[in-house]
Design a protein around this motif. Structure first.
Motif, mmCIF file in Angstrom:
data_model
loop_
_atom_site.group_PDB
_atom_site.id
_atom_site.type_symbol
_atom_site.label_atom_id
_atom_site.label_comp_id
_atom_site.label_asym_id
_atom_site.label_seq_id
_atom_site.Cartn_x
_atom_site.Cartn_y
_atom_site.Cartn_z
ATOM 1 N N ARG A 158 0.933 -1.406 0.174
ATOM 2 C CA ARG A 158 -0.218 0.298 -0.131
ATOM 3 C C ARG A 158 1.074 1.482 0.445
ATOM 4 O O ARG A 158 1.660 1.355 1.101
ATOM 5 C CB ARG A 158 -0.765 -0.309 1.379
ATOM 6 C CG ARG A 158 -2.020 1.017 1.631
ATOM 7 C CD ARG A 158 -3.094 0.764 1.819
ATOM 8 N NE ARG A 158 -3.521 -0.099 1.294
ATOM 9 C CZ ARG A 158 -4.832 0.268 0.572
ATOM 10 N NH1 ARG A 158 -5.016 1.264 0.355
ATOM 11 N NH2 ARG A 158 -5.551 -1.185 1.071
ATOM 12 N N ARG A 167 5.593 3.238 -4.973
ATOM 13 C CA ARG A 167 5.652 2.542 -6.143
ATOM 14 C C ARG A 167 6.687 1.568 -6.553
ATOM 15 O O ARG A 167 7.893 1.349 -6.381
ATOM 16 C CB ARG A 167 7.012 3.329 -6.290
ATOM 17 C CG ARG A 167 6.488 5.536 -6.303
ATOM 18 C CD ARG A 167 7.559 6.107 -6.007
ATOM 19 N NE ARG A 167 8.696 5.792 -5.006
ATOM 20 C CZ ARG A 167 10.140 6.968 -5.156
ATOM 21 N NH1 ARG A 167 9.632 7.193 -6.020
ATOM 22 N NH2 ARG A 167 10.373 5.460 -4.309
ATOM 23 N N ALA A 220 -1.561 -3.326 -7.651
ATOM 24 C CA ALA A 220 -2.940 -2.671 -7.983
ATOM 25 C C ALA A 220 -3.654 -2.160 -6.375
ATOM 26 O O ALA A 220 -4.533 -1.621 -6.489
ATOM 27 C CB ALA A 220 -2.758 -1.742 -8.796
ATOM 28 N N GLN A 227 0.900 2.210 -6.437
ATOM 29 C CA GLN A 227 1.039 2.585 -7.428
ATOM 30 C C GLN A 227 1.981 1.915 -8.401
ATOM 31 O O GLN A 227 3.161 1.836 -8.200
ATOM 32 C CB GLN A 227 1.828 3.895 -7.603
ATOM 33 C CG GLN A 227 1.118 4.986 -6.190
ATOM 34 C CD GLN A 227 1.424 5.884 -5.694
ATOM 35 O OE1 GLN A 227 2.636 7.230 -6.685
ATOM 36 N NE2 GLN A 227 1.926 6.871 -4.709
ATOM 37 N N THR A 242 2.850 0.413 -11.995
ATOM 38 C CA THR A 242 4.046 0.264 -13.309
ATOM 39 C C THR A 242 3.868 -1.057 -14.179
ATOM 40 O O THR A 242 4.800 -1.440 -12.906
ATOM 41 C CB THR A 242 4.755 1.656 -14.079
ATOM 42 O OG1 THR A 242 4.144 2.492 -13.538
ATOM 43 C CG2 THR A 242 5.212 1.342 -15.248
ATOM 44 N N ASP A 298 -6.229 1.213 -11.420
ATOM 45 C CA ASP A 298 -5.109 2.141 -12.348
ATOM 46 C C ASP A 298 -4.160 1.167 -12.193
ATOM 47 O O ASP A 298 -3.239 1.149 -11.432
ATOM 48 C CB ASP A 298 -5.308 3.055 -11.161
ATOM 49 C CG ASP A 298 -4.463 4.713 -11.792
ATOM 50 O OD1 ASP A 298 -3.985 4.244 -13.328
ATOM 51 O OD2 ASP A 298 -4.050 5.571 -10.996
ATOM 52 N N ASP A 308 -0.225 1.740 -14.890
ATOM 53 C CA ASP A 308 0.349 2.644 -15.854
ATOM 54 C C ASP A 308 1.613 1.503 -16.930
ATOM 55 O O ASP A 308 2.748 0.730 -16.342
ATOM 56 C CB ASP A 308 1.360 3.830 -15.508
ATOM 57 C CG ASP A 308 1.576 4.304 -16.581
ATOM 58 O OD1 ASP A 308 1.255 4.188 -17.990
ATOM 59 O OD2 ASP A 308 3.076 4.822 -16.590
#
Length: 249
Positions: free
Chosen positions: A57, A60, A76, A81, A83, A105, A107
């Motif tokens: 949590r 990155r 996620a 966050q 990628t 969400d 990337d």
């Protein structure tokens, strides 16, 4: 490490035949009963093992070799966050579509770890690379890129398959040809990596192994579980040694 074919500086560290194997399954990636059902079965185990050690949590997180995003989305949903990157453009498109449909969400980028590290060195608290190292020509080059992508104090979570007779019997003969848990031809024994080899590569780039676990399958219960033995599949956590300076990009 055991490196079958090392790419030159002018070629990417990508085996197009290996990418094609997974591209052919991209449309079925999210089918829990499809050809990649094994990934669905082990996903909770590897997700929990990572989260228990990283505390996902707010972190990155970079998922290298993310495929169509099975573990990526799961991290996620744990509040990271995230990628995700993969050399297979079709897998990335499937991942983007699925994330859009589920509202998760993430990337996504179609690229390699080496290329991504050139622009994003030190950008991630957690770098994950699951079941990918045994599918690239030069796994050490990937390890080098992963260490560059990790922020100071960052963690690396890697998984691959040990190069042992037992791994050949279980991961190839058993899983691919007898039990049909994976499509035949998914793995090549010569590409498997011993834990000592992976640990040595990590040490070369300033990281030390902090934790390791094995993963096994029981044909009787048809369940996967984490075990002390790393004779076949294994996961590890590595962090930069306290006395090691980060490498220059």
């Amino acid at each position: 490490m055991n490196v079958p074919d090392v790419p030159t500086q002018d070629t990417p560290n990508v085996d197009e035949a290996e990418v094609a194997k997974f591209t052919a399954q991209a449309e079925e990636w999210w089918d829990p009963t499809g050809p990649l059902a094994t990934l669905h079965a082990i996903n909770p185990l590897r997700l929990n093992w990572i989260d228990e050690r990283a505390g996902l949590r707010g972190k990155r997180v970079l998922d290298v070799g993310c495929g169509a995003g099975l573990l990526t989305e799961a991290m996620a949903l744990r509040g990271a966050q995230v990628t995700g990157i993969d050399a297979g453009e079709e897998q990335i498109e499937i991942a983007r579509t699925h994330a859009g449909e589920t509202g998760v969400d993430v990337d996504y980028h179609a690229t390699t770890a080496e290329a991504f590290a050139e622009q994003h060195a030190g950008a991630f608290d957690v770098v994950v690379c699951m079941e990918m190292l045994e599918h690239v020509p030069d796994p050490d080059a990937v390890v080098a890129a992963l260490t560059r992508l990790a922020a100071p104090g960052g963690q690396l979570f890697l998984s691959t398959i040990n190069r042992t007779p037992r791994a050949f019997a279980e991961a190839i003969v058993g899983a691919e040809y007898l039990l049909r848990l994976l499509p035949a031809g998914t793995h090549e024994y010569a590409r498997f990596i011993r834990p000592s080899e992976l640990a040595g590569s990590l040490r070369t780039h300033g990281f030390d192994v902090c934790a390791m676990t094995g993963l096994t399958y029981s044909p009787l219960t048809r369940q996967y579980r984490l075990v002390p033995s790393t004779a076949v599949n294994y996961m590890l956590l590595a962090q930069r040694g306290a006395d090691r300076a980060p490498e220059s990009p």
